[in-house]
Design a protein around this motif. Structure first.
Motif, PDB file in Angstrom:
ATOM      1  N   ALA A  93      94.359  33.076 -22.679  1.00 57.01           N
ATOM      2  CA  ALA A  93      93.572  31.868 -22.979  1.00 57.01           C
ATOM      3  C   ALA A  93      92.398  32.189 -23.893  1.00 57.01           C
ATOM      4  O   ALA A  93      92.085  31.427 -24.811  1.00 57.01           O
ATOM      5  CB  ALA A  93      93.084  31.230 -21.686  1.00 57.01           C
ATOM      6  N   ASP A  94      91.745  33.325 -23.652  1.00 60.00           N
ATOM      7  CA  ASP A  94      90.609  33.729 -24.491  1.00 60.00           C
ATOM      8  C   ASP A  94      91.077  34.052 -25.908  1.00 60.00           C
ATOM      9  O   ASP A  94      90.392  33.739 -26.890  1.00 60.00           O
ATOM     10  CB  ASP A  94      89.914  34.952 -23.885  1.00 60.00           C
ATOM     11  N   ARG A  95      92.236  34.660 -25.993  1.00 62.72           N
ATOM     12  CA  ARG A  95      92.753  35.012 -27.320  1.00 62.72           C
ATOM     13  C   ARG A  95      93.117  33.757 -28.108  1.00 62.72           C
ATOM     14  O   ARG A  95      92.858  33.667 -29.307  1.00 62.72           O
ATOM     15  CB  ARG A  95      93.974  35.932 -27.183  1.00 62.72           C
ATOM     16  N   ARG A  96      93.706  32.764 -27.431  1.00 57.21           N
ATOM     17  CA  ARG A  96      94.031  31.514 -28.123  1.00 57.21           C
ATOM     18  C   ARG A  96      92.763  30.815 -28.608  1.00 57.21           C
ATOM     19  O   ARG A  96      92.714  30.291 -29.722  1.00 57.21           O
ATOM     20  CB  ARG A  96      94.832  30.596 -27.195  1.00 57.21           C
ATOM     21  N   ALA A  97      91.727  30.823 -27.781  1.00 58.16           N
ATOM     22  CA  ALA A  97      90.454  30.200 -28.185  1.00 58.16           C
ATOM     23  C   ALA A  97      89.835  30.937 -29.363  1.00 58.16           C
ATOM     24  O   ALA A  97      89.295  30.318 -30.290  1.00 58.16           O
ATOM     25  CB  ALA A  97      89.485  30.180 -27.003  1.00 58.16           C
ATOM     26  N   ALA A  98      89.922  32.258 -29.339  1.00 62.14           N
ATOM     27  CA  ALA A  98      89.377  33.046 -30.448  1.00 62.14           C
ATOM     28  C   ALA A  98      90.170  32.806 -31.728  1.00 62.14           C
ATOM     29  O   ALA A  98      89.596  32.720 -32.826  1.00 62.14           O
ATOM     30  CB  ALA A  98      89.390  34.531 -30.086  1.00 62.14           C
ATOM     31  N   GLN A  99      91.496  32.672 -31.608  1.00 59.11           N
ATOM     32  CA  GLN A  99      92.322  32.379 -32.780  1.00 59.11           C
ATOM     33  C   GLN A  99      91.981  31.004 -33.356  1.00 59.11           C
ATOM     34  O   GLN A  99      91.970  30.819 -34.575  1.00 59.11           O
ATOM     35  CB  GLN A  99      93.810  32.427 -32.405  1.00 59.11           C
ATOM     36  N   SER A 100      91.694  30.044 -32.505  1.00 57.69           N
ATOM     37  CA  SER A 100      91.299  28.715 -32.984  1.00 57.69           C
ATOM     38  C   SER A 100      90.004  28.794 -33.779  1.00 57.69           C
ATOM     39  O   SER A 100      89.880  28.191 -34.861  1.00 57.69           O
ATOM     40  CB  SER A 100      91.137  27.762 -31.801  1.00 57.69           C
TER      41      SER A 100
END
Length: 417
Positions: A163-170
């Motif tokens: 979830a943190d990685r997806r937020a960082a990618q966004s």
């Protein structure tokens, strides 16, 4: 050079017609397409120019050709030119090198801790606000981008949970979106494409519908502005994005509704470039319907999509369809003061000026360009359409018009004393 190699159009002393043919072919444009975009000229007229049976056209026609062919400099078409003009790519912003270095670097080490995604998003919000409010918006965001790029890349690298990685990618995708606005019309097309592609990859990794929509919108623009040979690719990007977003609309946020509306209009913009009048206006109608689903005071921070922008979009459609009278009518119906973004307001003024130029009102066109400069000097400085209008009237036989155009040319750095 091998005998079967494509000649270099920048090599002297290739004739104008030869240069024209080479550059047109490289752009993936037919003679009929070029002739139509230049001003309702025929394919046979273009062929006669290329074969040297017609002399080099007047400056205004050459400028329009360079504009249509998206050439970085007028001399690319005419060889040695007495007018030092960069049409669509200026000399490059002073901060371009630092932004490019940050884009090209890859953070492989973990020597420092990345900022939180929330911190990066807060910095992005401030950067978008600065872009819309500052007259020297490129200078402002050019100063912010290098650290933003590095920190966002590092945040993705250090994210442990999915979830943190997806937020960082966004967040990283949005940083690339901001970067693409800075690099647009700068003399580094490969860098622009590198940013667009990385932005799309980051958006897809994020699985965030809004991020995917924004990246698609910017990628479609990059294709469209690469010339007629890339219009199909622009249409495919917008169509795929709309197919992805449409099922989400019943429960969508305002941001997702807005990026969907922006993509619908983007499809209409490309249709207008193709001179597909019915499709262009139908898409504008669909985009307007989406805008009416948004709150009256809503303004998308990246695309500027809103109720307020639809009048400006109508001017753009009419101008791209080369309909001078309709462009002027739409300009009269639109309200530039309702556009809160200074660079977007300046862009609208430039589109209005194009409409007045098409309608045979050059003095009004120059006045409108002056208002564009007042709104955001850096927008008009890097806009090829504005430069082409100004330079055409530098040679006007009307003294007052010639004087006004020359003053603007000096202001924009197109001519030197």
């Amino acid at each position: 050079m091998p005998s079967d190699a494509t000649p270099d159009p920048y090599a002297h002393p290739i004739a104008f017609g030869q240069r024209l043919k080479i550059l047109r072919t490289r752009r993936g444009m037919t003679r009929a397409q070029l002739g139509g975009l230049v001003g309702d000229r025929t394919a046979s007229w273009v062929r006669a120019l290329e074969e040297g049976r017609l002399q080099t056209p007047k400056l205004e026609t050459v400028l329009r050709m360079a504009e249509v062919l998206r050439l970085p400099d007028l001399s690319a078409l005419v060889g040695n030119s007495s007018v030092p003009v960069s049409l669509f790519a200026g000399p490059g912003h002073a901060r371009l090198g630092a932004v490019k270095d940050a884009i090209n670097a890859y953070p492989l080490t973990m020597r420092r801790e990345a900022p939180t995604t929330a911190h990066i998003q807060a910095r992005l919000a401030r950067a978008w606000t600065a872009r819309h409010s500052a007259p020297n918006h490129r200078d402002v965001i050019g100063a912010l981008l290098p650290d933003l790029i590095r920190d966002a890349q590092l945040a993705v690298r250090q994210a442990d949970r999915a979830a943190d990685r997806r937020a960082a990618q966004s967040a990283l995708s949005e940083v690339y979106s901001l970067s693409q606005f800075f690099v647009a019309y700068q003399p580094d097309a490969p860098l622009l494409w590198r940013i667009a592609e990385r932005g799309m990859i980051a958006a897809q990794e994020s699985e965030d519908p809004h991020a995917i929509g924004v990246a698609s919108w910017l990628t479609a623009q990059a294709h469209r502005d690469s010339g007629p040979g890339h219009y199909d690719a622009a249409d495919k990007v917008t169509a795929d994005a709309l197919e992805f977003l449409t099922p989400l609309l019943p429960d969508a946020s305002d941001h997702v509704l807005a990026i969907t509306g922006a993509l619908i209009f983007e499809a209409g913009y490309t249709a207008a470039r193709r001179r597909e009048t019915g499709t262009a206006w139908r898409r504008w109608d669909q985009a307007r319907a989406m805008a009416l689903r948004l709150p009256g005071d809503y303004y998308h921070p990246i695309t500027s999509f809103s109720r307020a922008i639809m009048g400006a979009h109508a001017v753009t459609v009419a101008v791209e369809l080369r309909a001078g009278g309709e462009s002027v009518r739409q300009a009269a119906a639109s309200d530039a003061t309702a556009i809160p973004s200074r660079p977007r307001r300046a862009r609208h003024r430039i589109e209005e000026a194009r409409g007045y130029q098409l309608d045979g009102q050059p003095d009004v066109a120059l006045d409108t360009l002056d208002r564009a400069h007042q709104a955001a000097p850096e927008t008009i400085k890097y806009n090829g359409y504005a430069k082409a209008i100004v330079l055409e009237h530098v040679e006007s036989k009307v003294p007052a018009r010639r004087r006004r155009a020359s003053e603007l040319a000096f202001t924009l750095g197109l001519l030197t004393a």
